[in-house]
Design an enzyme around this catalytic site. Structure first.
Site, mmCIF file in Angstrom:
data_model
loop_
_atom_site.group_PDB
_atom_site.id
_atom_site.type_symbol
_atom_site.label_atom_id
_atom_site.label_comp_id
_atom_site.label_asym_id
_atom_site.label_seq_id
_atom_site.Cartn_x
_atom_site.Cartn_y
_atom_site.Cartn_z
ATOM 1 N N ASP A 119 -22.953 66.503 75.855
ATOM 2 C CA ASP A 119 -22.722 66.083 77.232
ATOM 3 C C ASP A 119 -21.945 64.758 77.185
ATOM 4 O O ASP A 119 -21.452 64.355 76.119
ATOM 5 C CB ASP A 119 -24.037 66.004 78.018
ATOM 6 C CG ASP A 119 -24.939 64.861 77.568
ATOM 7 O OD1 ASP A 119 -24.596 64.157 76.589
ATOM 8 O OD2 ASP A 119 -26.001 64.679 78.193
ATOM 9 N N CYS A 155 -26.651 64.905 72.789
ATOM 10 C CA CYS A 155 -26.771 64.334 74.134
ATOM 11 C C CYS A 155 -27.352 62.932 73.965
ATOM 12 O O CYS A 155 -27.351 62.389 72.857
ATOM 13 C CB CYS A 155 -27.587 65.218 75.073
ATOM 14 S SG CYS A 155 -29.364 65.312 74.765
ATOM 15 N N THR A 179 -30.443 61.664 74.157
ATOM 16 C CA THR A 179 -31.626 61.640 73.293
ATOM 17 C C THR A 179 -31.651 62.793 72.291
ATOM 18 O O THR A 179 -32.453 62.766 71.353
ATOM 19 C CB THR A 179 -32.898 61.768 74.139
ATOM 20 O OG1 THR A 179 -32.823 63.016 74.855
ATOM 21 C CG2 THR A 179 -33.038 60.612 75.118
ATOM 22 N N HIS A 239 -37.300 74.037 55.511
ATOM 23 C CA HIS A 239 -38.497 74.705 56.037
ATOM 24 C C HIS A 239 -38.221 75.587 57.249
ATOM 25 O O HIS A 239 -38.912 76.594 57.436
ATOM 26 C CB HIS A 239 -39.548 73.657 56.440
ATOM 27 C CG HIS A 239 -40.189 72.971 55.267
ATOM 28 N ND1 HIS A 239 -41.370 72.274 55.350
ATOM 29 C CD2 HIS A 239 -39.798 72.882 53.963
ATOM 30 C CE1 HIS A 239 -41.697 71.785 54.167
ATOM 31 N NE2 HIS A 239 -40.756 72.134 53.307
#
Ligand code: RB5
Length: 144
Positions: free
Chosen positions: A11, A68, A70, A101
């Site tokens: 974004d 973005c 965060t 994993h």
């Protein structure tokens, strides 16, 4: 031999880091499918997560990178798609374990939370680290 295609999207909050990582990917020899955003004007992160997920579903790219502010919103949006295992990573350890994993196929990063060098390190480790398989395969299969 054609180089592997990596899809990348962000974004507005992730735009500048996306541009940096795009240049890194190209320098590493990857082909980059840039799905936007194209600048700093405010946009909605789900639109870009959806575009990247669709591109991967259609086979236009094998792996992806999402950014973005965060990394939270864009990873939530991406993980609503069945073909996506997006891992929000904050350091090279989380990037390595996301591959070993979880067989993560999308790296999600928070541009407002981590520095450029840490993000670049996450990207490099994410790209280099293979899936461990074994007991982790059973668990990853249950995600589907
Ligand atoms: C945009 O302001 C911001 O909310 C977005 O980039 C992201 O951090 C959402 O999770």
């Amino acid at each position: 031999m054609a180089s592997e295609i990596i899809a990348i999207a962000s974004d507005h909050a992730g735009f500048e880091l996306k541009e940096t990582l795009k240049a890194d990917l190209e320098a590493l020899g990857f082909s980059v499918l840039d799905l936007g955003a194209d600048g700093l004007d405010s946009v909605d992160y789900p639109d870009f997560a959806n575009a990247l997920s669709a591109a991967m579903r259609e086979g236009k790219a094998g792996r992806g990178v999402l950014v973005c502010g965060t990394g939270i919103g864009i990873s939530i949006a991406a993980n609503r798609h069945r073909n996506i295992r997006a891992a929000l990573c904050h350091d090279s350890v989380s990037a390595r374990l996301a591959r070993q994993h979880n067989d993560a196929n999308v790296l999600a990063l928070g541009a407002r939370l981590i520095g450029t060098e840490v993000a670049k390190d996450c990207l490099k480790v994410f790209l280099e680290t293979p899936f461990d398989g074994g007991r982790h395969l059973r668990r990853v299969e249950k995600l589907a």
